[in-house]
Design an enzyme around this catalytic site. Sequence first.
Site, PDB file in Angstrom:
ATOM      1  N   ARG A   1       4.391  -0.597  -6.771  1.00  0.00           N
ATOM      2  CA  ARG A   1       4.163   0.796  -6.362  1.00  0.00           C
ATOM      3  C   ARG A   1       3.757   0.916  -4.895  1.00  0.00           C
ATOM      4  O   ARG A   1       4.129   1.865  -4.212  1.00  0.00           O
ATOM      5  CB  ARG A   1       3.068   1.402  -7.245  1.00  0.00           C
ATOM      6  CG  ARG A   1       2.719   2.850  -6.923  1.00  0.00           C
ATOM      7  CD  ARG A   1       1.368   3.210  -7.512  1.00  0.00           C
ATOM      8  NE  ARG A   1       0.313   2.390  -6.954  1.00  0.00           N
ATOM      9  CZ  ARG A   1      -0.902   2.259  -7.482  1.00  0.00           C
ATOM     10  NH1 ARG A   1      -1.197   2.898  -8.602  1.00  0.00           N
ATOM     11  NH2 ARG A   1      -1.816   1.493  -6.905  1.00  0.00           N
TER      12      ARG A   1
ATOM     13  N   ARG B   1       2.074  -5.978   5.983  1.00  0.00           N
ATOM     14  CA  ARG B   1       2.073  -7.065   5.004  1.00  0.00           C
ATOM     15  C   ARG B   1       3.037  -6.717   3.876  1.00  0.00           C
ATOM     16  O   ARG B   1       3.438  -5.569   3.716  1.00  0.00           O
ATOM     17  CB  ARG B   1       0.668  -7.292   4.447  1.00  0.00           C
ATOM     18  CG  ARG B   1       0.078  -6.058   3.807  1.00  0.00           C
ATOM     19  CD  ARG B   1      -1.385  -6.242   3.502  1.00  0.00           C
ATOM     20  NE  ARG B   1      -1.966  -5.043   2.932  1.00  0.00           N
ATOM     21  CZ  ARG B   1      -3.249  -4.889   2.702  1.00  0.00           C
ATOM     22  NH1 ARG B   1      -4.092  -5.867   2.988  1.00  0.00           N
ATOM     23  NH2 ARG B   1      -3.714  -3.769   2.185  1.00  0.00           N
TER      24      ARG B   1
ATOM     25  N   TYR C   1       0.117 -16.095  -6.750  1.00  0.00           N
ATOM     26  CA  TYR C   1      -0.734 -15.142  -6.022  1.00  0.00           C
ATOM     27  C   TYR C   1      -1.324 -14.123  -6.997  1.00  0.00           C
ATOM     28  O   TYR C   1      -2.536 -13.842  -6.956  1.00  0.00           O
ATOM     29  CB  TYR C   1       0.059 -14.423  -4.936  1.00  0.00           C
ATOM     30  CG  TYR C   1      -0.747 -13.338  -4.262  1.00  0.00           C
ATOM     31  CD1 TYR C   1      -1.717 -13.659  -3.316  1.00  0.00           C
ATOM     32  CD2 TYR C   1      -0.571 -12.002  -4.596  1.00  0.00           C
ATOM     33  CE1 TYR C   1      -2.488 -12.669  -2.721  1.00  0.00           C
ATOM     34  CE2 TYR C   1      -1.326 -11.002  -4.008  1.00  0.00           C
ATOM     35  CZ  TYR C   1      -2.291 -11.340  -3.073  1.00  0.00           C
ATOM     36  OH  TYR C   1      -3.056 -10.354  -2.495  1.00  0.00           O
TER      37      TYR C   1
END
Length: 409
Positions: free
Chosen positions: A219, A229, A172
């Site tokens: 972060r 999500r 990803y």
Amino acid sequence: MAFLDWVLHPTELWAAFWYVMRHAPPDEKTNKLQVSGDMKRCYDFLEMTSRSFAAVIQELNPKLREAICLFYLILRGLDTVEDDMTIPGAKKRHVLETFHEIIYQKGWTFSESGPDEKDALLLVEFNVVVNEFLLLPTEYQEVIADITKRMGAGMAKYTREHVETMDDYNEYCHYVAGLVGHGLSRLFAVSGLEDKSVGERLELANSMGLFLQKTNITRDINEDVLDGRCFWPKTIWSKYAKDEDELISKRNRENGLHALNDMCVNALAHIPDVIDYLSQITDPSVFRFCAIPQVMAVATIVVCFDNANVLENNVKIRKGEALKLISQATTIDSVKRVFYRYMVDLEKKNHPGNHVYEEVRKIADKTKKDIARTLKGGAPVDFTIEYLVIGLFLVTAFFFFYSYSQSKQ
């Protein structure tokens, strides 16, 4: 509190002063570039979407400036579609998978973004980006279109799938950031400003993107979970929480911190490749363009490490610290000193009770040794105490003279 920050970090105050003196406001910079029409509007969008990135792009060599501005806006448009949770899945996937064709379609715009999408205007006026893209040299267009195609396909894939394993996580991050590194490196080489090998050593370029993306993902955990999500791989967070909400819950803070530190360790592993990549860059404007985000990332990931505030808020480095980093991202030696300094800070935060103590110790120690071995003059000297004493002296002197002048009135 801000005043105290400046006092405790006097070198940041000095960096801020010089930054203001040497940098024009973004709109003034755009005017100085002597662009007009659609390209001026593109620079306006660049400033609206990312002021800090706009400043760095506008300082690039003219051979690259417009190509990278348009590359950024095209990928920002793609990212805006991906991030918008109001667009139906099938519609979103279609736009993502065909975006590399859309950038060749004059007049294309998109007005179906959700009401809270902050970059919706870019898509509403995307025709200006298309117009300028079509004016680029063919070799630039081919690189941008190829990266857009591959990134759009990857983004579309992860509208159906979740980040479960570490392989998923790396894949990803490759799609959304590593490919950016690929594209930029190829553009650097095509421009002739960098050797063609820069456009061929794509494993290093991939790590440049992954370090930035993994730092941001680490972060942004609180914000992402609240938005429904999570990009942290399930392989990591499922060891410490039954679901994403529990991951950031105050009741599960100790376990959440363990997961956070696992994420930090994974990001830190890319530092050797980052330094190797920057070591091959020769053009000064390209170097600053590449180095500034990386020094910001190492500062951010060190701030995030073992920091429970990350699970509650969006943690950022101080503005003065950011300006100081910008001023230091000029040569490979100065960047190595920055990384060395943050490895020292990382060691100070690390403690034997931490479950990743040994991993972090080894990463910090190896990075410092590698830097000291290749840095002119050896390991950097820490003047933190000296600077702090100077800062406190100046504050004391200021208040003394202020009190004295008031007593004379």
